[in-house]
Design a protein around this motif. Sequence first.
Motif, short mmCIF file in Angstrom:
data_model
loop_
_atom_site.label_atom_id
_atom_site.label_comp_id
_atom_site.label_asym_id
_atom_site.label_seq_id
_atom_site.Cartn_x
_atom_site.Cartn_y
_atom_site.Cartn_z
N SER A 179 50.32 -33.94 -70.98
CA SER A 179 49.21 -32.98 -71.10
C SER A 179 48.35 -33.00 -69.85
CB SER A 179 48.37 -33.28 -72.34
OG SER A 179 47.74 -34.53 -72.22
N ALA B 75 47.90 -29.67 -67.60
CA ALA B 75 46.55 -29.18 -67.34
C ALA B 75 46.25 -29.12 -65.84
CB ALA B 75 45.53 -30.07 -68.04
N THR B 76 46.75 -30.09 -65.10
CA THR B 76 46.55 -30.09 -63.65
C THR B 76 47.26 -28.92 -63.00
OG1 THR B 76 46.31 -32.49 -63.64
CG2 THR B 76 46.83 -31.44 -61.55
N ILE C 1 48.17 -26.03 -64.42
CA ILE C 1 47.50 -24.79 -64.81
C ILE C 1 46.17 -24.64 -64.07
CG2 ILE C 1 46.33 -23.63 -66.74
CD1 ILE C 1 48.51 -24.76 -68.57
N GLY C 2 45.41 -25.72 -63.92
CA GLY C 2 44.14 -25.66 -63.21
C GLY C 2 44.31 -25.32 -61.75
N VAL C 3 45.30 -25.92 -61.08
CA VAL C 3 45.55 -25.62 -59.66
C VAL C 3 46.00 -24.19 -59.49
CG1 VAL C 3 47.07 -26.16 -57.71
CG2 VAL C 3 45.97 -28.01 -58.97
N GLY D 253 45.35 -21.68 -61.47
CA GLY D 253 44.20 -20.82 -61.73
C GLY D 253 43.23 -20.80 -60.56
N ALA D 254 42.98 -21.96 -59.97
CA ALA D 254 42.07 -22.01 -58.82
C ALA D 254 42.63 -21.24 -57.63
CB ALA D 254 41.81 -23.47 -58.43
N HIS E 240 40.92 -17.96 -56.03
CA HIS E 240 40.59 -17.97 -54.61
C HIS E 240 41.23 -16.79 -53.87
CE1 HIS E 240 39.44 -19.66 -50.77
NE2 HIS E 240 40.69 -19.52 -50.35
N THR F 120 33.90 -16.98 -66.24
CA THR F 120 34.11 -18.41 -66.43
C THR F 120 32.80 -19.16 -66.65
OG1 THR F 120 34.09 -18.77 -64.03
CG2 THR F 120 36.24 -18.49 -65.09
#
Length: 111
Positions: free
Chosen positions: A73, A77-78, A80-82, A84-85, A89, A103
């Motif tokens: 997990s 999550a990492t 998906i977060g990267v 998304g960032a 950007h 957000t």
Amino acid sequence: MVEKLKGFLSRFYIGLIILFLYAPILVLVMLSFNNSRSRVTWGGFTLQWYGKLFSNGQIMEALVTTLVLATASALIATVIGVLGALGIHAMRQKNYQIMMICTNIPLLNAD
């Protein structure tokens, strides 16, 4: 004088909160090394309970499952977060501002 009292009371209040949060954890850790079966009396220091814990197959299987799920997990999550960032950007200025407003909405809502 009043400012010193306010400072003392605020530090005292924070100290009480920390005490009530961490004291039960510290007591639990100390009692996990107790040689007595009773939680009331101290019977000396022992590691026998941890030996029984790590020799139990079901508990070790649950530990392995927990560690695998936590690692998977965190990895998902990492990623998906990267992604998304990077996507945020790469947006144009107008879309970027809209996304940042969206957000921040959960931060502004109380519950």
